[in-house]
Design an enzyme around this catalytic site. Structure first.
Site, short mmCIF file in Angstrom:
data_model
loop_
_atom_site.label_atom_id
_atom_site.label_comp_id
_atom_site.label_asym_id
_atom_site.label_seq_id
_atom_site.Cartn_x
_atom_site.Cartn_y
_atom_site.Cartn_z
N LYS A 1 24.47 31.02 -9.61
CA LYS A 1 25.11 29.70 -9.51
C LYS A 1 25.59 29.23 -10.89
CE LYS A 1 22.55 28.44 -5.34
NZ LYS A 1 21.43 27.73 -4.69
N GLN B 1 16.38 23.91 -6.12
CA GLN B 1 16.29 25.20 -5.45
C GLN B 1 15.03 25.28 -4.58
OE1 GLN B 1 18.77 27.39 -5.55
NE2 GLN B 1 17.76 28.94 -4.32
N ASP C 1 24.19 20.28 -2.03
CA ASP C 1 23.65 21.26 -1.08
C ASP C 1 23.90 20.81 0.37
OD1 ASP C 1 22.46 23.63 -1.93
OD2 ASP C 1 20.64 22.63 -2.61
N1 GUN Z 1 17.18 28.37 -1.14
C1 GUN Z 1 17.86 29.27 -0.39
N2 GUN Z 1 19.13 28.86 -0.19
C2 GUN Z 1 19.26 27.67 -0.82
C3 GUN Z 1 20.34 26.77 -0.99
O1 GUN Z 1 21.44 26.94 -0.49
N3 GUN Z 1 20.06 25.67 -1.74
C4 GUN Z 1 18.85 25.44 -2.29
N4 GUN Z 1 18.68 24.30 -2.99
N5 GUN Z 1 17.82 26.24 -2.15
C5 GUN Z 1 18.03 27.37 -1.43
#
Ligand code: GUN
Length: 289
Positions: free
Chosen positions: A52, A96, A119
């Site tokens: 990311k 996350q 998100d």
């Molecule tokens: N853990 C797995 N996929 C995601 C996501 O798209 N966003 C976040 N914040 N955590 C995750």
């Protein structure tokens, strides 16, 4: 059979975003800024977060990574989120997941300002999505809808089957596919672990999305000729021939299913690369609110 190349599509979208960032800056605007909060040292989360951050750099975004140890208290995390909510330089941020067991993911998600929730996990954004209002969409469903749009796959009046009902993939995707809009308008069936006659349901489907995390689950005798298959599964399976000792495998028995498909996403290189692009798109959008 046409392969849906998520990797190439994601690259095209990143170039589009990079061009927008340049034009924002040339007009004196603010550089989009994404923050990410990472708790602990889970291998999967580390990998996701570093991609990311790297993607932010590729498109010219500013990014900030905030790390906490596994022992962080819920209060410390909530204080951090409050600071991010109030920091005008941060356009959007993510926490996350998964979080350690002593921290309530629900409490954390609810504490994120919906206007910075890139998100798309906050109930305000999920509610707006269900009503077809402008909002932040969760990354994977948004990435899938983008692939369907860019590959001009007609969803109108089609039978779509979504296997999996998770809050971040199956459930929101089923809503998006059934909305009364250009990319939706499908008749959607959501299947899960308690579904009876899954094979019969799949055999009627024009579009099948698998998001259950069972490698090779969807077999050739479960799909009709001409079906569109979108594979969200990314399970690590042992692969002694690779340097890492593992590789990613999707929920679809690709080798046997692909010849029957009109379109299919590979794993890796299908839906995966699109999810990060969705996060970038949301961050760009957040800066304009
Ligand atoms: N853990 C797995 N996929 C995601 C996501 O798209 N966003 C976040 N914040 N955590 C995750």
């Amino acid at each position: 059979m046409q392969l849906i190349d998520g990797k190439a599509t994601a690259q095209v979208i990143k170039l589009e975003i990079a061009a927008k960032v340049k034009s924002i800056i040339s007009e004196g605007g603010k550089v989009p800024h994404l923050a990410a909060v990472l708790v602990g040292t889970d291998g999967g989360s580390e990998t996701y977060i570093s991609s990311k951050i790297k993607s932010c750099e590729e498109v010219g975004f500013k990014s900030t990574l905030i790390r906490f140890s596994e022992n962080v208290t819920e209060k410390e995390l909530l204080d951090c989120i409050e600071n991010l909510n109030n920091n005008d330089d941060i356009d959007g941020f993510i926490v996350q997941l998964p979080l350690p067991k002593h921290i309530s993911e629900e409490k954390i998600t609810l504490s994120i300002s919906p206007s910075k929730d890139v998100d798309g996990f906050h109930p305000v954004n999920i509610g707006k999505m269900a009503l077809g209002m402008p909002c932040f969409l969760p990354a994977t469903p948004q990435g899938i809808m983008e692939l369907l749009k860019r590959y001009k796959i007609d969803t109108n009046g089609k039978n779509a089957v979504v296997i999996g009902r998770s809050n971040i993939v199956g459930r929101p995707l089923s809503i998006l596919l059934s909305l009364n809009n250009n990319e939706g308008n499908s008749t959607v069936t959501v299947c899960h672990s308690r579904t009876k006659n899954l094979k019969e349901i799949c055999l009627r489907a024009d579009i099948i999305v698998t998001a259950l995390g069972k490698p090779g689950f969807l077999k050739a005798d479960m799909v009709k000729e001409g079906v569109v298959v979108i594979d969200v599964g990314t399970t690590r399976v042992e692969a002694p021939e690779t340097k890492s000792g593992w590789r990613l495998k999707g929920d679809v028995d690709f080798e046997n299913v692909a010849p029957k498909c009109s379109f299919i996403t590979p794993v890796p290189g299908g839906v995966g690369p699109m999810t990060i692009v969705s996060l970038l798109q949301n961050t760009l959008k957040a800066g304009r609110f």
